[in-house]
Structure formats: C-alpha cells, structure tokens
Write a protein that holds these residues in place. Structure first.
Motif, short mmCIF file in Angstrom:
data_model
loop_
_atom_site.label_atom_id
_atom_site.label_comp_id
_atom_site.label_asym_id
_atom_site.label_seq_id
_atom_site.Cartn_x
_atom_site.Cartn_y
_atom_site.Cartn_z
N TRP A 121 -2.03 -5.50 -4.06
CA TRP A 121 -1.55 -4.14 -4.31
C TRP A 121 -2.74 -3.21 -4.08
CZ3 TRP A 121 3.19 -2.19 -6.03
CH2 TRP A 121 3.17 -0.87 -6.47
N LYS A 122 -2.61 -2.31 -3.12
CA LYS A 122 -3.71 -1.44 -2.75
C LYS A 122 -3.47 0.00 -3.24
CE LYS A 122 -4.62 -4.15 1.38
NZ LYS A 122 -4.59 -4.15 2.85
N TYR A 123 -4.57 0.67 -3.53
CA TYR A 123 -4.51 2.07 -3.91
C TYR A 123 -5.81 2.74 -3.47
CZ TYR A 123 -7.87 1.09 -7.60
OH TYR A 123 -9.00 0.75 -8.27
N THR A 124 -5.83 4.06 -3.51
CA THR A 124 -7.04 4.81 -3.17
C THR A 124 -7.47 5.64 -4.37
OG1 THR A 124 -5.92 6.81 -2.40
CG2 THR A 124 -6.25 5.05 -0.77
N GLU A 159 1.79 5.20 -1.23
CA GLU A 159 1.23 6.49 -1.61
C GLU A 159 1.94 7.07 -2.82
OE1 GLU A 159 1.31 9.19 1.74
OE2 GLU A 159 1.14 7.46 3.09
N TYR A 160 3.25 6.82 -2.89
CA TYR A 160 4.08 7.40 -3.95
C TYR A 160 5.40 6.67 -3.97
CZ TYR A 160 7.23 10.54 -6.36
OH TYR A 160 8.15 11.05 -7.24
N PHE A 186 0.87 -1.18 0.00
CA PHE A 186 0.00 0.00 0.00
C PHE A 186 0.90 1.23 0.00
CE2 PHE A 186 -3.81 2.12 2.36
CZ PHE A 186 -4.16 2.79 1.21
N THR A 194 -4.95 8.12 -5.39
CA THR A 194 -3.67 7.68 -5.95
C THR A 194 -3.89 6.79 -7.18
OG1 THR A 194 -3.60 5.79 -4.43
CG2 THR A 194 -2.44 7.82 -3.73
N ARG A 240 -8.85 -1.45 -4.68
CA ARG A 240 -9.09 -0.07 -4.26
C ARG A 240 -9.59 -0.09 -2.82
NH1 ARG A 240 -13.37 3.25 -3.76
NH2 ARG A 240 -14.79 1.81 -4.78
N GLU A 256 -2.41 6.81 -9.91
CA GLU A 256 -1.12 6.39 -10.48
C GLU A 256 -0.62 5.12 -9.81
OE1 GLU A 256 -0.36 9.18 -7.11
OE2 GLU A 256 -1.69 9.24 -8.84
N MET A 257 -1.02 4.88 -8.57
CA MET A 257 -0.64 3.63 -7.90
C MET A 257 -1.43 2.46 -8.48
SD MET A 257 1.83 4.21 -5.84
CE MET A 257 2.41 5.40 -7.02
N GLN A 258 -2.66 2.69 -8.88
CA GLN A 258 -3.43 1.65 -9.56
C GLN A 258 -2.72 1.27 -10.86
OE1 GLN A 258 -7.39 2.70 -10.85
NE2 GLN A 258 -7.80 0.65 -11.64
#
Length: 121
Positions: free
Chosen positions: A89-92, A58-59, A56, A95, A118, A97-99
């Motif tokens: 693999w987690k993203y919000t 953020e950047y 997880f 974010t 997500r 770009e993390m997806q």
C-alpha cells in the motif's frame, strides 16, 4: 498488462501485470458497489500460487473504502486457500490520509502480508 478496469477521473486503473494486481488512481464514483462487484469476481478467479498487490491511491470515498475492504477480504480468502498474498500500500507525503487508511486495512486483515510504503513524488 491485462486491464480489468480502465482509469477515469473517478475510477482507478485495475490491472494484472504478471503476478501483480495493480490498483492506482482515485475512486469516488457514485455507486462503487456496482463498479467493484465484477472486479471482486475477477480477483476471486485469479489462479496463481503467489499474488502481489500494488495499491497506490490518491483518494477514495466512503463507498469505495467498503469495496476495498471486500477486495482485501477476498485476498484473505485466497491466502487461506494457499495463495501467498503480499499487498504493498503506497502513499506520498501529500496523502497522509492514505497512509492512515492503509494502516486501518492492515489492522483489520490477517493472513496476508500488508506493507505500507511512503513513495517520493
């Protein structure tokens, strides 16, 4: 939880909690390879029949992305040796770009389960 690397403003928490490898935070140190080389060695030495990886972030910067690819290649080698590896693999929504990064890694790797999820903030 056994901490492999403590979280700082520029580096993620990397820890083992039972059979789960946890990677959380941000990664944008100036020399990522020096930072991640011992982490990759530690991951290589994990000896268990099943390994869950909870990511997880953020950047992360470009040099960190190359190191994450090496981490995932290490996990593929573990899977080839018989370890069941499952990456989440987690993203919000904040974010996306993390997806996209998770999708890129998933497309490059074979032999491990790689789910992209997500999560609500």
């Amino acid at each position: 939880m056994a901490v492999i690397s403590r979280q700082t403003e520029r580096s993620p928490l990397i820890a083992i909690d039972g059979s789960t490898l946890v990677i959380r935070g941000r990664s944008f140190m100036s020399n990522a390879l020096d930072y991640y080389r011992p982490v990759i060695n530690d991951i290589s030495s994990i000896d268990m029949p099943e390994l869950f990886v909870d990511v997880f972030l953020e950047y992360f910067n470009t040099s960190s992305s190359k190191c994450f690819l090496e981490i995932f290649k290490t996990l593929v080698r573990k899977a080839e040796s018989g370890v069941k590896v499952h990456v989440t693999w987690k993203y919000t929504d904040h974010t996306p770009e993390m997806q996209e990064a998770g999708e890129d890694y998933r497309d490059l790797l074979e032999g491990i389960v790689f789910d992209i999820v997500r999560v609500e903030e």
